[in-house]
Scaffold this active site. Structure first.
Site, PDB file in Angstrom:
ATOM      1  N   GLU A  33       0.778  -1.226   0.000  1.00 50.22           N
ATOM      2  CA  GLU A  33       0.000   0.000   0.000  1.00 50.22           C
ATOM      3  C   GLU A  33       0.820   1.293   0.000  1.00 50.22           C
ATOM      4  O   GLU A  33       0.409   2.281  -0.587  1.00 50.22           O
ATOM      5  CB  GLU A  33      -0.936   0.002   1.215  1.00 50.22           C
ATOM      6  N   SER A  61     -47.415 -31.649  39.993  1.00 50.97           N
ATOM      7  CA  SER A  61     -46.973 -32.111  41.310  1.00 50.97           C
ATOM      8  C   SER A  61     -45.547 -31.710  41.637  1.00 50.97           C
ATOM      9  O   SER A  61     -45.115 -31.875  42.790  1.00 50.97           O
ATOM     10  CB  SER A  61     -47.110 -33.634  41.389  1.00 50.97           C
TER      11      SER A  61
END
Length: 808
Positions: free
Chosen positions: A90, A471
């Site tokens: 770059e 239950s």
């Protein structure tokens, strides 16, 4: 001579004029393009969007949340190899220029002129790219380039080169949804930046210009060519040797996109629970951009065990009801089956199940083609896997292969153990359910599965489904009694009971599951054998408002209606709440809050949340000279007396030893718990615990309907609990439940509740009593003056109510 001097004076004057005009133009241009430039100083406090990562207790990554997949890495942590690759690709003069690169500009002009303008070559420096990415738009114009250069010059005078390069390396887009080198390294190569080879670093450096042009799969040759070009630039810039470069260029482009998915360890429901909690606590922006590091309570091994146990239980119930048919049918004629099957959506989190299509049926077996596997980018990585479904694979359907399968049928299959290329037919169950496992002392949730498949349904039945516990609620009623003067040997009548509902109302006659009963039995017996009539009598005697208050304390309900039917579990609650309530029985009666998260750190590593917020005074002492080590204070609130908590724990252990949960004994470790089945068996539960692990299980249809006339929790929910505990406790010692100080253990006759004599052996158990509550020496039949009147008081009459409630 004088003429010559006048001539040069004229030239000087003209030059000065032009110089002043040029300077004025430049100054004006500088002013014009600078007057509304973004403030580059804001980059000093810039915090880029960073993804949030979610980890299990062992540090493994289970989920990532982000709008931009980015991990921020300081420049000091970036290896020289990666730095040199990006500089070569770059901006090789980055550390030499002042923000713009004259050499690069000249090189770009020459290249563009020589190409006739067909291929534009840019000359943007890394500094200019940072300026554009952070402060400007992607508009292609000379004005934008001038503004970009001006900002770059200002940035160079404000920030160090390393800071600018750091911003660049963390902000740049590198394709496949990745931003910055840290996330890209992980998601392209499943490596940290420190592990990248020269070739891998060069490939990442090749991407900023145009990631899609160098896609690792669709543009593979172009990608390799661009990577090799970067490698050559690294040689030219003396970062690597020619020998290293040649070796790197021979390296294949082994891009293997990393798939981070909760499905990889079947934790979709857990991860979604964490995501929701973070979003509620900090907001969506913090979740997706804040870079949080979240350490959860998830135990990956236990999570896998929980999922297997639940899925096996759901499938066991579903397959007992027969084969329902193929998932769908596809047309095979004139089309390659692999491509056709690849288009069919399948559940990704049901491994080892695979989707397949039936190609032909003959000779008592079906030849199938398996769905091709894909990588994270959707590319097919393997094709034309074949197998067979034989009679063994369809045995559970109680039909032959040709009666079950036909060409074009799309079905799920699973490899048969020890049989190569042979598969077992599977079907996605209609019934669903949930399982939760947590630490009873802290509320840390080790495992949570909220259904058969998160891909199929994100609705979490562990935390979002409100179902009747039946239950499984009864132990709360009995714990309330034990905490208010009753003992495990207190006798309660099990005789038929009819309660007058008032003028114009039909009387309510609760009944036991098997319509049996009669006589008086101990509280322990009422829980172990899940007696409805005994429970209703007990709740009426205590008073439902008191039971309602205890239900609130234990977190089962926020505000339970004080109706007698609620004592049988007629209210609606969640698996998470029930599991936490049972955890408070075994932890000595201390309140806990279920938690999926241990700790949260922000992007800088600062801890902003801890589930355990206790302070350890003295833990930072430089040394201990024989004095007692520091202890963490137990600041948990008590919801019930510690002795009461142990009494109900002992009774629930009896459920496993002698009652409705006897199938759990197969685990071979001290366990306690309770079954729960509602009217018409629309919901079946088992909630229980070992001394250090609380687990809740629920099974039922999402749209409640009966599981069958004979369905019981002992047949369907209890085996899921059993199978999980077998795996979870396999390598754990058989630790007995801890007996708190103050408990008196007395040998009693289990039937009568009286103290056992020295020579008594049959029907004798060891019962837990509080100080001053010794069992009687002889049997005393209970009295029930309210039985004839129908109600104990007008208040009790108001508190009756009738609901579906629990049966068994």
């Amino acid at each position: 001579m004088r003429i010559i001097l006048r001539f040069f004076g004229f030239l000087f004057s003209v030059g000065a004029i032009f110089f002043l005009i040029g300077a004025a133009i430049i100054a004006y241009g500088f002013w014009h393009f600078s007057k509304d430039l973004p403030d580059h100083a804001q980059l000093a406090n810039y915090e880029p969007p960073v993804m949030t990562r979610v980890h299990a207790t062992d540090g493994s990554l289970i989920a990532e949340y982000a709008r931009e997949r980015r991990l921020y890495i300081p420049i000091q942590a970036v290896p020289k190899r990666v730095v040199s690759a990006f500089l070569s690709a770059e901006d090789k003069n980055f550390y030499k220029h002042a923000g713009i690169d004259p050499e690069g500009i000249v090189r770009a002009i020459i290249a563009n002129v020589s190409s006739g303008g067909k291929r534009e070559q840019g000359a943007s420096t890394i500094t200019q790219q940072v300026a554009k990415n952070f402060l400007l738009t992607n508009e292609r114009s000379y004005e934008r380039k001038i503004r970009e250069a001006l900002i770059a010059l200002r940035m160079e005078s404000t920030f160090s080169k390393d800071k600018i390069f750091e911003l660049y390396l963390n902000e740049i887009y590198l394709g496949l949804g990745n931003y910055g080198i840290a996330a890209s390294s992980l998601n392209y190569f499943n490596k940290s930046v420190h592990e990248l080879s020269i070739a891998e670093a060069a490939y990442l450096a090749a991407l900023p210009k145009a990631p899609n042009n160098y896609h690792p799969f669709r543009q593979r040759q172009a990608a390799i060519g661009r990577r090799n070009w970067v490698i050559d630039r690294m040689v030219e810039n003396n970062y690597i040797t020619r020998e290293e470069a040649e070796a790197a260029k021979k390296e294949p482009l082994n891009v293997t996109p990393r798939v981070v998915s909760p499905n990889s360890i079947a934790s979709g429901y857990f991860a979604e629970g964490v995501r929701r909690e973070i979003a509620e606590r900090y907001g969506e922006q913090k979740l997706y951009e804040g870079g949080l590091s979240i350490r959860t309570t998830l135990d990956p091994k236990m999570q896998a065990m929980a999922r297997k146990s639940l899925v096996d239980g759901l499938v066991r119930y579903d397959e007992a009801r027969g084969w329902r048919g193929a998932q769908q049918k596809i047309e095979l004629a004139g089309r390659e089956w692999g491509l056709a099957l690849a288009e069919v959506t399948s559940l990704a989190d049901v491994q080892p199940w695979r989707m397949g299509v039936v190609l032909e049926v003959s000779g008592g077996r079906a030849r199938i083609g398996l769905q091709p596997k894909k990588d994270s980018s959707g590319q097919i990585v393997k094709e034309r896997e074949l197998g067979f479904v034989t009679a063994d694979g369809v045995k559970w359907t109680r039909r032959t292969v040709d009666k079950v399968l036909a060409p074009g049928d799309v079905v799920y299959v699973e490899p048969l153990d020890g049989k190569q290329d042979q598969f077992r037919l599977r079907q996605v169950p209609e019934i669903s359910g949930a399982i939760v496992a947590m630490d009873p002392n802290t509320g840390r949730v080790y495992a949570m599965v909220g259904g058969f498949s998160f891909d199929q349904s994100e609705f979490n039945r562990a935390t979002q489904a409100l179902r009747q516990p039946g239950s499984a609620f009864k132990p709360l009623v009995y714990a309330t009694a034990l905490d208010n003067g009753y003992t495990p040997s207190t006798l309660i009548l099990d005789d038929p009971l009819t309660i007058n509902m008032g003028p114009g109302q039909e009387a309510w006659t609760p009944s036991n599951f098997e319509n049996g009963g009669g006589g008086a039995h101990t509280l322990r017996y009422g829980v172990e054998h899940s007696k409805n009539i005994m429970t209703v009598r007990l709740a009426r005697d205590i008073g439902m408002p008191v039971v309602s208050e205890y239900a609130r304390r234990f977190g089962i309900y926020d505000d339970m209606l004080p109706l007698l039917s609620m004592s049988l579990g007629a209210g609606e609650t969640t698996v998470m709440r029930m599991t936490a309530a049972y955890a408070m029985f075994v932890n000595g009666g201390h309140r806990i809050k279920p938690s999926l998260i241990d700790r949260i750190q922000d992007r800088s590593g600062k801890t902003i949340y801890r589930h355990d917020d206790r302070q350890c005074t003295g833990c930072d002492a430089p040394r201990f000279d024989g004095n007692a080590p520091p202890k963490l204070a137990d600041n948990r609130e008590s919801v019930v007396d510690t002795l009461t908590a142990y009494q109900i724990t002992s009774i629930l252990e009896g459920v496993v030893q002698r009652g409705t949960g006897q199938s759990i004994k197969a685990v071979g470790k001290p366990l306690a718990g309770k079954t729960g089945t509602t009217n018409d068996a629309k919901d079946v539960w088992f909630v229980g615990f070992s001394p250090d692990l609380a687990v809740g299980v629920f099974l039922g249809y999402d749209k409640p309907r009966s599981l069958g006339a004979t369905a019981q929790a002992a047949h369907y929910a209890a085996p899921v609990f059993r199978d999980f505990m077998k795996m979870a406790l396999k390598d754990k010692p058989a630790t007995p439940f801890r007996v708190p100080a103050g408990i008196k253990l007395v040998r009693i006759n289990a039937g009568s509740g009286t103290r056992a004599g020295p020579g008594d052996t049959g029907g004798v158990i060891v019962e837990a009593f509080k100080p001053g509550t010794a069992p009687p020496d002889s049997y005393m039949p209970p009295t029930d003056p309210a039985a004839e009147a129908g109600l104990a008081s007008p208040e009790a009459q108001q508190a009756v109510g009738v609901g579906t409630g629990g049966l068994y």
